[in-house]
Write a protein that holds these residues in place. Structure first.
Motif, PDB file in Angstrom:
ATOM      1  N   UNK A   1       0.761  -1.138  -0.065  1.00 36.11           N
ATOM      2  CA  UNK A   1       0.000  -0.134  -0.030  1.00 36.11           C
ATOM      3  C   UNK A   1       0.937   1.316  -0.047  1.00 36.11           C
ATOM      4  N   UNK A   2       2.279   1.099  -0.337  1.00 39.28           N
ATOM      5  CA  UNK A   2       3.011   2.294  -0.375  1.00 39.28           C
ATOM      6  C   UNK A   2       3.465   2.665   1.021  1.00 39.28           C
ATOM      7  N   UNK A   3       3.801   4.152   0.814  1.00 43.57           N
ATOM      8  CA  UNK A   3       4.406   4.757   2.015  1.00 43.57           C
ATOM      9  C   UNK A   3       3.430   4.823   3.229  1.00 43.57           C
TER      10      UNK A   3
ATOM     11  N   UNK B   1       1.490   2.598   4.606  1.00 45.56           N
ATOM     12  CA  UNK B   1       1.816   1.440   5.148  1.00 45.56           C
ATOM     13  C   UNK B   1       2.641   1.747   6.408  1.00 45.56           C
ATOM     14  N   UNK B   2       3.733   2.278   6.266  1.00 50.60           N
ATOM     15  CA  UNK B   2       4.759   2.426   7.221  1.00 50.60           C
ATOM     16  C   UNK B   2       4.280   3.759   8.129  1.00 50.60           C
ATOM     17  N   UNK B   3       3.448   4.668   7.716  1.00 54.20           N
ATOM     18  CA  UNK B   3       2.876   5.548   8.541  1.00 54.20           C
ATOM     19  C   UNK B   3       1.803   5.109   9.326  1.00 54.20           C
ATOM     20  N   UNK B   4       1.047   4.173   8.961  1.00 55.97           N
ATOM     21  CA  UNK B   4      -0.152   3.534   9.742  1.00 55.97           C
ATOM     22  C   UNK B   4       0.517   2.494  10.737  1.00 55.97           C
ATOM     23  N   UNK B   5       1.626   1.860  10.360  1.00 49.00           N
ATOM     24  CA  UNK B   5       2.680   0.968  11.428  1.00 49.00           C
ATOM     25  C   UNK B   5       2.940   1.819  12.643  1.00 49.00           C
ATOM     26  N   UNK B   6       3.595   3.021  12.224  1.00 46.25           N
ATOM     27  CA  UNK B   6       3.943   3.761  13.195  1.00 46.25           C
ATOM     28  C   UNK B   6       2.751   4.263  14.343  1.00 46.25           C
ATOM     29  N   UNK B   7       1.842   4.733  13.539  1.00 51.44           N
ATOM     30  CA  UNK B   7       0.471   5.186  14.173  1.00 51.44           C
ATOM     31  C   UNK B   7       0.017   4.122  15.120  1.00 51.44           C
ATOM     32  N   UNK B   8      -0.079   2.806  14.606  1.00 49.41           N
ATOM     33  CA  UNK B   8      -0.476   1.707  15.529  1.00 49.41           C
ATOM     34  C   UNK B   8       0.133   1.494  16.922  1.00 49.41           C
TER      35      UNK B   8
END
Length: 406
Positions: free
Chosen positions: A90-92, A94-101
């Motif tokens: 899902x592109x960049x 995905x990493x942003x969402x992982x950090x938020x989680x």
């Protein structure tokens, strides 16, 4: 020499002291009354943590983040995990969402985001619905009985949760080690497709914990195959919080063998349960190869047989077509002398020293109707031995995977 190890009745990942967990339904999976899809595991004390991950070059940003955080050597306090959506390809974002989680879990538990790991499993190519996850985290209640809910929350096509725990002594202290796992399809080494989380209240030196996990994963999770496909999110984590108060286990300590054996027993149990619950499966397949020229040959032979579509189909049909087993062995790259091979199906000798042994076909068919079918091969070439686990191939597997996203 390993000390006594006992399985805990009803044991799970929160059986070890100092661990709590919880889960909720956030809406990432299709709704059902008993479904859960978002969970947190948390330790009251910092944990030395080890991990093994997918070897796929296409992988979830959660895998990337977890590897980065473990490489820093910072003790972890917990993890957050969702099922239903893999957060992969899902592109960049995905990493942003992982950090938020990890930030959401950290805020809930009062630690820093850097002390939290993240895992996801489910459909590839779909962005995480972060609004649902933000809302869901607020509904997670953490307690010492939450391990079973966490085991349910990580399920996708699994038909049942997989969880277990053992207890044993280290340094005169009673300690516990418990784990959960998910996986039903898209499973093939290396690393077998799964999420598996293991917790222990033992104190374990970080380097020893990592080397031991890697060693045990090779003989358990990496010897598991369901369908020949691997995934993008495979993760196995072991967290040790030391609450039991034992002297830290190291490679040279008297308790090293006991801890290693305890971890092996938990991982073996979870591996067998993953194979038993393969998508559409009606039989657990166990392949034991002994007397190989070396361990590598034994592992290659066992895994190749367990993953053979022809062998899997024969087991589904309870057809003692043992020639398929030998054919798979022959293409496994293992050294083989056909004139030395012994083959057994559920304890019945089918071939001895390379020659077929007359057997009562109906009796063997009856044995193969049992829930577990074991093929044992003795190659008489050396001391190498290995066991692989798999399941049969059924029409239900095709049905499940022909409509996975629809």
């Amino acid at each position: 020499m390993a000390g006594a190890i006992e399985f805990v009745d009803g044991g799970t990942i929160t059986t070890p002291k100092g661990f709590v967990a919880g889960a909720t339904y956030a809406g990432l999976k299709t709704f059902a009354e008993d479904k859960l899809d978002l969970g947190i595991l948390f330790s009251e004390a910092p944990c030395n943590t080890a991990g093994v991950f997918t070897t796929s070059t296409v992988k979830s940003p959660g895998v990337t983040m977890d590897k980065e955080r473990l490489a820093q050597g910072i003790p972890m306090r917990g993890l957050i995990v969702n099922a239903g959506i893999a957060n992969t390809c899902v592109g960049e974002q995905g990493y942003i969402d992982a950090i938020e989680m990890t930030g959401l879990a950290a805020s809930k538990t009062g630690v820093t985001p850097e002390e939290v790991l993240v895992c996801s499993t489910g459909v590839i190519g779909v962005e995480l619905p972060m609004s649902l996850i933000r809302e869901g985290v607020g509904h997670i209640d953490l307690d010492g009985q939450g391990g079973s809910d966490l085991a349910r929350a990580i399920m996708t096509t699994d038909t049942r949760p997989k969880e277990t725990a053992v207890t044993f002594e280290l340094d005169g202290r009673q300690v516990h080690l418990g784990g959960i796992a998910k996986g039903s399809g898209m499973i093939h080494p290396n690393m077998a497709t799964m999420l598996s989380f293991i917790a222990t209240d033992a104190a374990v030196e970080p380097g020893f914990l990592q080397s031991t996990l890697s060693e045990i994963a090779d003989v358990t999770y990496n010897m598991l195959t369901i369908d020949g496909d691997s995934s993008t999110n495979d993760t196995v984590l072991v967290m040790a919080n030391g609450v039991a108060g034992n002297a830290p286990v190291t490679a040279g300590s008297p308790d090293a063998d006991t801890f290693t054996e305890a971890l092996r027993q938990v991982c073996t149990h979870l591996t067998r349960e993953l194979a038993r619950d393969g998508e559409g499966a009606s039989h657990l397949i166990v392949v034991e190869v002994a007397g190989a020229a070396n361990t590598t040959d034994a592992r290659n032979g066992a895994k190749t047989i367990a993953s053979s579509s022809l062998v899997k189909s024969a087991v589904f049909g309870t057809d003692p077509n043992w020639g398929r087993v030998l054919a798979a062995l022959g293409r496994s790259r293992a050294e083989v002398d056909e004139d030395k091979i012994d083959l057994f199906i559920n304890g019945v000798c089918i071939m001895e020293a390379g020659k077929p042994i007359p057997f009562h076909r109906d009796a063997v068919v009856a044995l193969m109707k049992r829930p577990e079918v074991t093929f044992r091969l003795q190659l008489h070439l050396g001391d190498g031995e290995a066991t692989a686990w798999g399941c049969d191939l059924t029409e239900e597997y095709v049905i499940i995977n022909s409509a996975y996203t629809t």
